[in-house]
Design an enzyme around this catalytic site. Structure first.
Site, PDB file in Angstrom:
ATOM      1  N   TYR A 512      19.846  93.599 -14.401  1.00 51.76           N
ATOM      2  CA  TYR A 512      19.644  93.242 -15.548  1.00 51.76           C
ATOM      3  C   TYR A 512      20.060  91.197 -15.500  1.00 51.76           C
ATOM      4  CZ  TYR A 512      16.974  96.572 -17.077  1.00 51.76           C
ATOM      5  OH  TYR A 512      15.435  97.811 -17.248  1.00 51.76           O
ATOM      6  N   TYR A 516      20.349  85.373 -14.537  1.00 51.63           N
ATOM      7  CA  TYR A 516      20.874  84.820 -15.428  1.00 51.63           C
ATOM      8  C   TYR A 516      22.297  84.607 -14.994  1.00 51.63           C
ATOM      9  CZ  TYR A 516      17.237  86.546 -18.365  1.00 51.63           C
ATOM     10  OH  TYR A 516      15.984  86.913 -19.223  1.00 51.63           O
TER      11      TYR A 516
END
EC number: 3.1.-.-
Length: 775
Positions: A512, A516
């Site tokens: 997840y 990023y």
């Protein structure tokens, strides 16, 4: 009956309006005749103007000087050109309603002028109000400031006419000097920037100001010392500390009047105590011109970038995250940093013949973005494995600031805050959220990532592992704190806080947040993908701009909370198997150095929720000489068991940075030849199979061999390889050194039993992690 002055005013207004109407008609007729206008009316020669300026004069010659006066204080030519274009766009956006005002151009002028005033007088004023740097006050330091001469004369007179002052006299002088500090601050608020704004001052001028500021503070501190030393009782520590505390406050008032806060000044504002060593180091810093120059330069760069944000230069379809000018400055600084690293070497103090290029050491350190990303992924994988074993569930949280913190798209709610202030707001919300969890005895751990929106405003993504029974309470408290400020505004519940429960069927919890991490460091493994914030940017370019943004605003991009110490982990990876006399340290070394298993390492340290004081392995330091500001420094030398008090040294060599000799490459080649001759002679072999110079060549080959399978080897592991000619890389691979050559070999099964001593339970734990990874 109208008075004389009212009649005169009306006559002046009538004459002015008539003149403006004539000029407007001339402009309108010129526009009807093919946009021809009399360029002789320009204040300077036509060659002095840009094409946009000429177009602006042709469109609105009446307000040309007014517009240029508004734009002249912008720091960049690009910004001035940008606003000229916006002005013309606003002027031409007015629709023809058939009125005389439109025919004369008054309606268009009014609309465009109001637009320009709204941008430059409202938005920029919000920016300028946050920077209180007083240029007039700073320029006064170029010559001896009058207030400094006055204070000096008063002190000399007081010393001349009084021998040993009483405590009442000292208290009176304290109050007078304390009042003078408030007088300085009053001067700072009364004086305005008249000629040259702070953000337009050149770097050479800043250096001169920094030198004069440092010199003035040296004189001021000396004068205060000569005056007050008579009032300090001999060997009275309380009086001495009180004197330095008072001197710190006076210097702080003077610096604050110039627009700068000295270190730890917020404690004075909050009426808190300051450590004596902090006062001493601050007083020394105030006399250092390099420190002053750095403060001025940092504020100036952030101010210029803040102005760019207010002007709309940082936005979608223009420049995402950071202005193009600041991004180019960051790229130039990166090249300078790399050139410096390549121009320097590090030298072993005890053995000057051992020299290594500083750039190679940079590539092996966590400062290398690729290695930093690898290390973070290992930590995240370890946190996930530990969470699964302890029945903790993962939440993916997104935290965004209210709309008043965003400058994009001409947002009228914008408060004028910069990205650094927004980051402080997000930090405060996060601290209060953690405090609420702490009161309820809910512990959690994970990682957060700070990344910017297109207009440079930061927002957070956080991966949090929480006990399954407290998951709903954590979600409720997070939404409560995230929407505490302006939570009723439109779209707040949808956009300002998002909570996603990690679904294992869609991927691991680490997946997840992995994207990023990659897109904010180097864009690794994301070739062909584009940024979520700006689809025109590849993720590689996106990562560069984000790093430049974080550097400009001093924002920490990645932060872990909970888990075991990463510094201890790094030191463990520098150790050789079995090097320590302590069993716990050897187990941790096997987990970190051989298995690369962060979950097993955390288990040895007490788990992800263990406090630092309860973790058995800690860093071991040595005290080094104080720096130029009088601050004591500590350097890591190894590790220690907090409970058994056993130590192990991980840094056996001391290095110093030196400039790379011009004949470094030639010396390296000659040393290789001498090493080859020495190896063919009948002399006994040295403790290492290669010379220092030949070793550097082999190290490059080792780096190429190990790059696909592991991180670069530490200096201790390389020493071990050159001494014993064999080094274990992982469970299946080893490095062998034979006759000035190195190669990767498969490990023998009988070597598996010769690893460092590992307990049976710990081995079972490692096998369990291995099976989980295979599944």
């Amino acid at each position: 009956m109208q008075s004389m002055w009212e009649q005169q005013r009306n006559n002046n207004l009538t004459a002015k309006n008539a003149h403006m109407a004539v000029v407007a008609c001339e402009r309108y007729q010129a526009a009807e005749n093919g946009h021809k206008f009399d360029r002789t009316l320009l204040p300077f020669d036509e060659s002095c103007y840009t094409p946009l300026q000429l177009e602006l004069f042709a469109t609105n010659p009446v307000d040309f000087e007014f517009i240029e006066q508004k734009l002249e204080n912008l720091p960049r030519q690009r910004q001035r050109e940008y606003f000229r274009k916006l002005y013309l766009k606003a002027y031409r956006s007015v629709k023809d309603d058939g009125s005389i005002a439109f025919l004369l151009g008054n309606k268009q002028r009014r609309h465009a002028n109001d637009y320009l005033r709204d941008i430059l007088d409202v938005r920029l004023q919000k920016v300028f109000s946050q920077y209180n740097v007083n240029v007039d006050f700073l320029q006064a330091f170029i010559n001896t400031p009058q207030w400094l001469l006055s204070v000096k004369d008063e002190m000399q007179q007081a010393v001349q006419f009084s021998t040993v002052p009483t405590r009442e006299e000292l208290a009176k002088h304290y109050n007078e000097l304390h009042y003078s500090g408030f007088h300085f601050r009053l001067l700072g608020t009364q004086q305005k920037q008249k000629q040259l704004p702070f953000y337009l001052i050149t770097e050479s001028k800043l250096k001169k100001m920094a030198y004069e500021m440092a010199t003035a503070f040296i004189r001021f501190q000396c004068d205060c010392s000569h005056f007050l030393k008579n009032g300090i009782e001999k060997d009275n520590e309380g009086d001495i500390q009180g004197y330095f505390y008072q001197l710190y406050k006076w210097c702080g008032e003077i610096a604050f009047s110039a627009g700068f806060k000295i270190p730890h000044w917020e404690k004075i504002e909050n009426d808190k105590r300051i450590k004596a060593e902090h006062i001493d180091s601050t007083l020394i810093r105030l006399t250092c011109e390099k420190w002053w120059f750095k403060q001025m330069r940092d504020i100036q760069k952030r101010m210029v970038e803040h102005i760019a944000i207010a002007c709309g230069e940082v936005r979608a379809n223009a420049a995402s995250y950071i202005s193009n000018q600041s991004f180019q400055e960051w790229q130039l600084q990166q090249r300078k940093n790399h050139d410096y690293l390549r121009a320097m070497i590090i030298e072993n103090i005890d053995n000057p013949e051992e020299q290594v290029e500083l750039f190679d050491m940079f590539l092996k350190s966590s400062s290398n973005p690729a290695l930093r990303r690898n290390e973070m992924m290992v930590r995240l994988r370890g946190l996930e494995e530990w969470a699964e074993e302890n029945n903790n569930e993962a939440l993916f949280l997104t935290l965004t600031a209210p709309s008043s913190f965003h400058a994009g798209n001409g947002n009228k709610k914008w408060l004028g805050v910069n990205p650094r202030e927004t980051q402080n707001y997000l930090n405060k919300v996060w601290q209060q959220f953690r405090a609420l969890l702490s009161k309820r005895n809910i512990k959690f751990y994970g990682m957060r990532v700070a990344e910017p929106h297109k207009d440079g405003t930061p927002h957070w993504h956080a991966l949090a592992y929480v006990p399954a029974e407290h998951k709903e309470e954590v979600i409720r408290l997070f939404k409560q704190k995230a929407l505490e400020l302006d939570g009723n505004e439109k779209g707040a519940a949808e956009h300002r806080c998002k909570v996603e429960k990690c679904d294992k069927t869609k991927g691991s919890a680490t997946a997840y947040i992995a994207k990023y991490i990659a897109k904010n460091i180097d864009g690794f493994a994301l070739a062909g993908e584009v940024s979520d914030e700006d689809p025109t940017l590849s993720l590689h370019d996106n990562a560069l701009r984000v790093r430049a943004w974080a550097s400009r605003w001093g924002i920490r991009q990645f932060q872990f909370y909970g888990g075991a110490s990463i510094c201890v982990w790094r030191e463990l990876r520098r150790l050789i198997s079995g090097q320590a006399d302590d069993e716990i340290i050897n187990k941790a070394q096997a987990a970190a150095g051989i298995a690369n298993d962060y979950a097993a390492y955390m288990e040895i340290q007490g788990g992800a929720l263990a406090k630092r004081a309860d973790q058995p392995i800690k860093l071991d330091y040595e005290t080094k000489p104080a720096n130029k500001y009088g601050e004591q420094r500590k350097a890591i030398i190894g590790l220690a068991n907090r409970f058994s008090l056993k130590q192990v040294i991980s840094r056996t060599k001391k290095w110093q940075i030196k400039k790379r000799p011009q004949d470094f490459a030639q010396r390296t080649e000659s040393m290789v030849e001498r090493s080859s001759t020495a190896n063919n002679s009948a002399r006994s072999a040295p403790w290492t199979c290669v010379s220092n110079c030949n070793r550097s060549i082999l190290e490059q080959k080792i780096k190429l061999l190990t790059q696909p399978i592991c991180a670069p080897l530490s200096a201790q592991k390389l020493d071990y390889l050159f001494k014993y000619k064999r080094l274990t890389i992982d469970k299946y691979t080893a490095l062998e050194l034979t006759e000035n050559d190195v190669q990767l070999v498969k490990r023998n099964q009988n070597m598996m039993t010769s690893l460092s001593p590992v307990s049976r339970n710990f081995q079972k734990l490692k096998d369990f992690h291995k099976n989980q990874r295979i599944q």
